[in-house]
Design an enzyme around this catalytic site. Sequence first.
Site, short mmCIF file in Angstrom:
data_model
loop_
_atom_site.label_atom_id
_atom_site.label_comp_id
_atom_site.label_asym_id
_atom_site.label_seq_id
_atom_site.Cartn_x
_atom_site.Cartn_y
_atom_site.Cartn_z
CD GLU A 140 1.39 -3.42 5.95
OE1 GLU A 140 2.29 -2.64 6.28
OE2 GLU A 140 0.26 -3.02 5.66
CG ASP A 161 3.08 1.05 7.77
OD1 ASP A 161 2.62 0.25 6.93
OD2 ASP A 161 2.39 1.56 8.67
CD GLU A 220 -2.54 -1.43 5.73
OE1 GLU A 220 -2.45 -2.38 6.51
OE2 GLU A 220 -2.12 -0.27 6.01
CD GLU A 221 -1.03 2.59 7.57
OE1 GLU A 221 -1.61 2.13 8.58
OE2 GLU A 221 0.16 2.35 7.32
CG HIS A 249 1.29 3.85 12.42
ND1 HIS A 249 0.07 3.31 12.81
CD2 HIS A 249 1.57 3.29 11.21
CE1 HIS A 249 -0.36 2.47 11.89
NE2 HIS A 249 0.54 2.46 10.91
CG HIS A 309 -0.29 0.14 2.53
ND1 HIS A 309 -0.04 1.37 3.12
CD2 HIS A 309 0.16 -0.79 3.41
CE1 HIS A 309 0.54 1.18 4.30
NE2 HIS A 309 0.67 -0.11 4.50
#
Length: 980
Positions: A253, A193, A227-228, A326, A181
């Site tokens: 991922e 990520d 995706e997130e 994140h 993604h």
Amino acid sequence: MARTRSLNPFLFFPAQVTILTSIVYIVLFAVVIWVAETVPAAPSNKTPVAGVNLTEAWLDLENITNGLYHPWGSRANEQVREYLLKKIEEIGERNEVERKTIYAANGTFTSETEGVKALNIFASDSSNFTGSDGWTKRPTTLYGESENILVYIRGQEDAEGDWWNTTVPYRGSSGVLVNAHFDSVPSGLGATDDGVGVVTILQLISHFTQRGNQPKRGIVALLNNGEENGLYGAKSYVRHPLSQFPHTFLNLEGAGAGGRAILFRSTDAEVTSFYAKSPYPSGNIISGDGFKRGFVRSGTDYTPFTEELGMRGLDVAFYKPRSRYHTDEDDVRNTSPDSVWHMLSSALATMQALTSYDGKEFEGTPDKRGRLVTGTGSDAVWFDVFGLGFAVAKLSTLFALSVTLLVAGPVILIILEVLIRKSDKWYPFAGKRYLRSSDDDEAVRLHGRRGFFRFLMAFVLATAVTVLLGYLLAKVNPLIVYSSEYAVLAMYGSAWFAVAWFVLKGASSIRPTALQRMFVLIWLYVLSWVLLVLTTVGENNLHLGSGYFFVIYNASVFVALLISYLELFVLPNVQKYVEHVLGVQGDAASTRPGSRSSRNLLDQGDNANDDGEATERTSLLRGRTNRTNQNTFTGVSRRRADRDEVPDDVDDPYLSKHYIDEQAWSSSLPQWTWLLQLIFLAPINIIIVGQILLLLTASINQTPADGNAVLPVYLLTAVLTVLLLLPLTPFLHRITFHVPTFLFLIFLGCLIYNLVAFPFSREARLKYFFVQEMDLDSGVNNVTLLGVDGFLQDIIEEFPSAAAQKLNCAETAVANRNGLAECSWHGLPPNVVPRKYNGLPSNSTHKDWIHFNVTKHGNSASFSLQGQKTKICRLYFDDPVSSVAVEGGASDDRQPNVPEGGSNQVHLFSRTWDKTFRVNVTWDEAQAKGQTGRVACFWSDANQPGTIPAFDEVRRFEPVWSAVTKQEDGLFEGWKAFSI
């Protein structure tokens, strides 16, 4: 005489045991740590494989991150998407492939150019989905519109023509899906990520479209968006015509921010064997079982691929350090070309193996629901060894091996014991042995029971101390493991070693026995056998393979114990030994009157009758002389013969080669077999258990910041530390005091540090969660932070806007943040919608940021909702709705709209800005009256300073040991209430 030292490096003497065991543990565990903390170096040749360019991959990663957050609903997200399309076009031109870019409008696919289509780019389409939030199990309905990029690389065996344009199910050879993604979270730059996954796919496209590299089976490369926010991209792909083609997949991922990319999980053993082709395979079944049992709460695109499409495949991801996950530290500075190459090389090898597979293992056809029927495969067990070798087995094979060990091990040991007893050489657990040829009650004590319970006492005491240390840390400084996991492990290991050594060495010094090593191995075997029983039950009933290392543990202990059993065959026959001992004692007393022992006999005279009970240190020749009836056996009294000791001045090679004060019968035992036992016990368990210990520690030590309990982290690491050291216990009583003394000092230092040190640092920043909410009707806004209680308040003290306000803090009610605190204050007002935007008047206010209308029809209602300068909106219901229908939304039996029990929320994601969502909902008849709730929209783009000033303030003033991350789909949520 008894021996205490020798220059032979292999004898079971203190110096040799201390040196060799220390070398084995230090070297092997150092290698395990080195493998866990490093990444295999990328090749110096920047084009190590045809069509793969590492320099280009790194530059693509820099351009994708570019110092900007790029979540769904940001301008940067659109820029990344355009960049990726441009790169794919450039790859096609560079490799001189004939291609066409395909656009979808209302489900019909047309092409810009005609010709041989080796490469097809699906640049945009009208796919959407409506479904329940099956991943988190929340009572929520999701609606999303696709912004995915799909690239189809035609395989040599693929069907001709544009087969995706027909409604007939694809009947050709199945293909392979590779997915990543390209969106990030609003608070993260998305390097690992999932930027590394994205650039990996770009290089795979380059490789497989280069002349001579066309795959045998076709490839669908999916670069998905959203995706997130809830796996929106993968869920939209379910509705795409291409989704019927691949039957296997590789998902790339990131759940960390660097390091190695490991195999997170796999559907079955057969597909896992393809990942084993990787040059640096890494991973362990424990992570897969963690997902299976719900211990790992993160979600990836693996879920819709397996549950909604029925595909078989692999989930490969970065997993540490989680403190950067994140956050703005998920950038190119905190990853490396080595990490890029690690994922790229694994993906390339896996895809080459999958696309060239000739078998029919993964072929299948869609069922009535459109779900592929490809078989389920076999439950898998896998683990790597030093990141170089990769073991893959079927769970059924592991179960068969477990049952075999459970049954065969005890049977073999029982048979051996019977044979040894028949040979009259069973010294373990032996007490007295009498002389059969004598009419007197003369006996020799064999002391075969001595020391049997020592290990149990040492194990219980040392393990209890270790576990109590975990409780102590959880109480006094619970988050020290967040940044100082090695200090915690060092404290555990040194404490357990020191306590166990003190008990075993102390007991051995007071009451030495040659059977201590064998008795410890018996206890280890019993312990490992019990653990193997539990493992076997888990394999059969829960389909868990994580206990594979208990199978290895039990097998290694069994072999070591087997050696101890075989050693008994070289001992003398017990009865002959008794006769020899009594004979030696008698000869010493009768033929050497000048000896110390005989002098003691003569000196005692008639007073010998007054002697107390003999002790272990009492001379064997001490006894009493019967005035009226001299002992008929060489003049040795019963009292003296009731020992197994040998006179000090007797040089009998049959009896005098034992170690110090151990039983004399042990003189015949080989002194080198301990080394074989060490080889079978220690290396394999240090490697396997050590790798599991470090993998789990790195995976869970920073999860308390997400709301996980901290005590299980300490208990789990304590148990694994004990398992790591247990193979040392058979030899522990021979280790000199220098090692435990040194380790005790390490324990004291680590204990003090762990109790008083600050638990966070620049390298391990405490994560906390941000969201700002605003009632658009009243204008009241609140900034809410979620985090660890106590430390969260320290963070907030740094923010100027909160300085003069009273914080409202309480335990959070957010379901997936259990145990965290939640603090709110009136924050800086947002500026997410500029005046005159989209025709708004120059005097517009926050009330104009959302427009909605609701019309009630009996127990149903129709909502019209539009947010300005956003793509994300929501509906909240105080009472759950039983049905949801979004205008233009597709329906699919594989994606039920409403979960069982109804939906309390409807999440709406549009591919276009300022979309007006129209949603129809229905309540049960009993809930048709007086419905209330909220309509809301989210704004995620914080790249422009001043758009969300509260978030800017947090980033600017947060302490260096902390890091902000998002809590919701966006950073700012504006809402209005409704009542119908």
